[in-house]
Enzyme design. Structure first.
Site, PDB file in Angstrom:
ATOM      1  CG  LEU A 115      10.075  -2.209 -38.294  1.00  0.00           C
ATOM      2  CD1 LEU A 115       9.178  -3.067 -39.184  1.00  0.00           C
ATOM      3  CD2 LEU A 115      11.537  -2.519 -38.565  1.00  0.00           C
ATOM      4  CG  ASP A 153      11.888   6.430 -24.763  1.00  0.00           C
ATOM      5  OD1 ASP A 153      12.439   5.328 -24.909  1.00  0.00           O
ATOM      6  OD2 ASP A 153      12.494   7.511 -24.828  1.00  0.00           O
ATOM      7  N   GLY A 197       8.988  17.511 -27.984  1.00  0.00           N
ATOM      8  CA  GLY A 197       9.576  17.038 -26.728  1.00  0.00           C
ATOM      9  C   GLY A 197       9.185  15.597 -26.470  1.00  0.00           C
TER      10      GLY A 197
HETATM   11  O1  RIB Z   1      14.589   7.805 -26.543  1.00  0.00           O
HETATM   12  C1  RIB Z   1      14.750   9.195 -26.497  1.00  0.00           C
HETATM   13  C2  RIB Z   1      15.689   9.557 -25.380  1.00  0.00           C
HETATM   14  O2  RIB Z   1      16.940   8.982 -25.646  1.00  0.00           O
HETATM   15  C3  RIB Z   1      15.929  11.041 -25.232  1.00  0.00           C
HETATM   16  O3  RIB Z   1      15.035  11.612 -24.310  1.00  0.00           O
HETATM   17  C4  RIB Z   1      17.393  11.100 -24.838  1.00  0.00           C
HETATM   18  O4  RIB Z   1      17.606  11.648 -23.569  1.00  0.00           O
HETATM   19  C5  RIB Z   1      17.913   9.681 -24.928  1.00  0.00           C
HETATM   20  O5  RIB Z   1      18.003   9.064 -23.687  1.00  0.00           O
END
Ligand code: RIB
Length: 299
Positions: free
Chosen positions: A221, A252, A287
């Protein structure tokens, strides 16, 4: 003891534009800065797991171009095994990320080489899949390959974590084969067909998805935190309060953090708590991959 992670997914060359606000239709808006960085949900998740000390393998495709060189070098530099990343004739995938001053992010991806991933690429990784504990997938390679990868991973005895992002229709039979589904609030709304704006809606949504697919569910969230439904028990985990600089790759980082904690033997709820601390570090730097923490840096 199976202690490896295999990520089957995307690698993107990211262009991150820092902008004060979104442009109006027809307006040309000067960006404050442009940053070029290694990204792609798959590669980002692999890098985070590797930075946290897990033996991590990436399966995917990049082009035979300078961007492909850059992405391979970045993944390798951060400790990801790159032997199963194939070079192909298509151009390397790209992410164009508009990072607005208020913290919101508007991103587009160019699929490129990510859509050249084949069943043969998945088959080539079979020896390592047989040694892996966890396979992590996203939705930036062809859906048909993801379905093949889910079947292959299960046949090899792996747990499957699907980050169903970007949201797209997936046959229910495949969602039911996954052990852990991870979505953000926008993706959860897509799969549930109802809005997820509050913690309460996310808790209810996680329970519904868990019942429907028989999987453990995580709904992230953003700055609010996340909700995890593990074996039917729902827990809300608030985010850490930090001064965020740029949030690309925060989700990620969270997923790589979850994967690494599961490999260390934590349960899913504790793994999410650890992952919350990982993404809190990631958002304080610029980044995606460069900003992700090592184990020492997770507070
Ligand atoms: O989750 C972020 C990512 O989503 C970025 O790095 C971009 O490339 C997309 O894949």
């Amino acid at each position: 003891m199976r202690d490896k992670i295999v990520v089957i997914g995307s690698l993107n060359y990211d262009v991150i534009l820092k902008i004060p606000r979104l442009p109006e239709c027809g307006e040309t808006l000067p960006a404050d800065t442009a940053t070029f960085s290694a990204g792609g949900k798959g590669a980002n998740q692999a890098v985070q797991a590797a930075k946290l000390g897990v033996e991590t393998y990436m399966v995917g495709c990049v082009g035979e171009d300078a961007q492909g060189d850059y992405l391979l070098e970045s993944a390798w530099k951060y400790g990801v095994h790159t032997d199963y990343i194939r070079r192909c004739t298509e151009a390397t995938g790209m992410g164009v990320v508009n990072a607005v001053e208020d913290g919101s992010v508007f991103a587009c991806i160019v699929r490129g080489a990510n859509f050249a991933v084949t069943r043969e690429d998945v088959d080539a990784a079979e020896p390592i899949l047989k040694e892996a504990r966890l396979v992590i997938l996203q939705m930036e390679i062809p859906q048909e390959i993801n379905e093949y990868a889910i079947d292959k991973a299960k046949a090899c005895g792996c747990q499957v974590l699907l980050n169903a992002a970007p949201a797209a229709e997936i046959p229910e039979a495949y969602l039911e084969k996954c052990d852990i589904l991870v979505v953000n609030e926008v993706e959860a709304a897509f799969y549930l067909k109802e809005k997820i704006d509050t913690r309460e809606q996310a808790e209810k949504g996680a329970r519904l998805l868990a019942e429907k697919y028989g999987a453990d569910i995580i709904i992230t969230l953003g700055s609010l935190g996340s909700v995890v439904c593990e074996r039917g028990a729902v827990t809300f985990l608030p985010s850490k309060k930090v001064e965020a600089i740029e949030t690309t790759g925060a989700g990620d980082s969270f997923i790589g953090g979850v994967g690494s904690a599961l490999i260390r033997g934590e349960n899913l709820t504790d793994a999410c708590e650890f992952a919350t601390r990982c993404s809190a570090v990631t958002v304080c730097r610029l980044g995606a991959q460069a900003s992700m923490p090592t184990l020492d840096e997770v507070g």
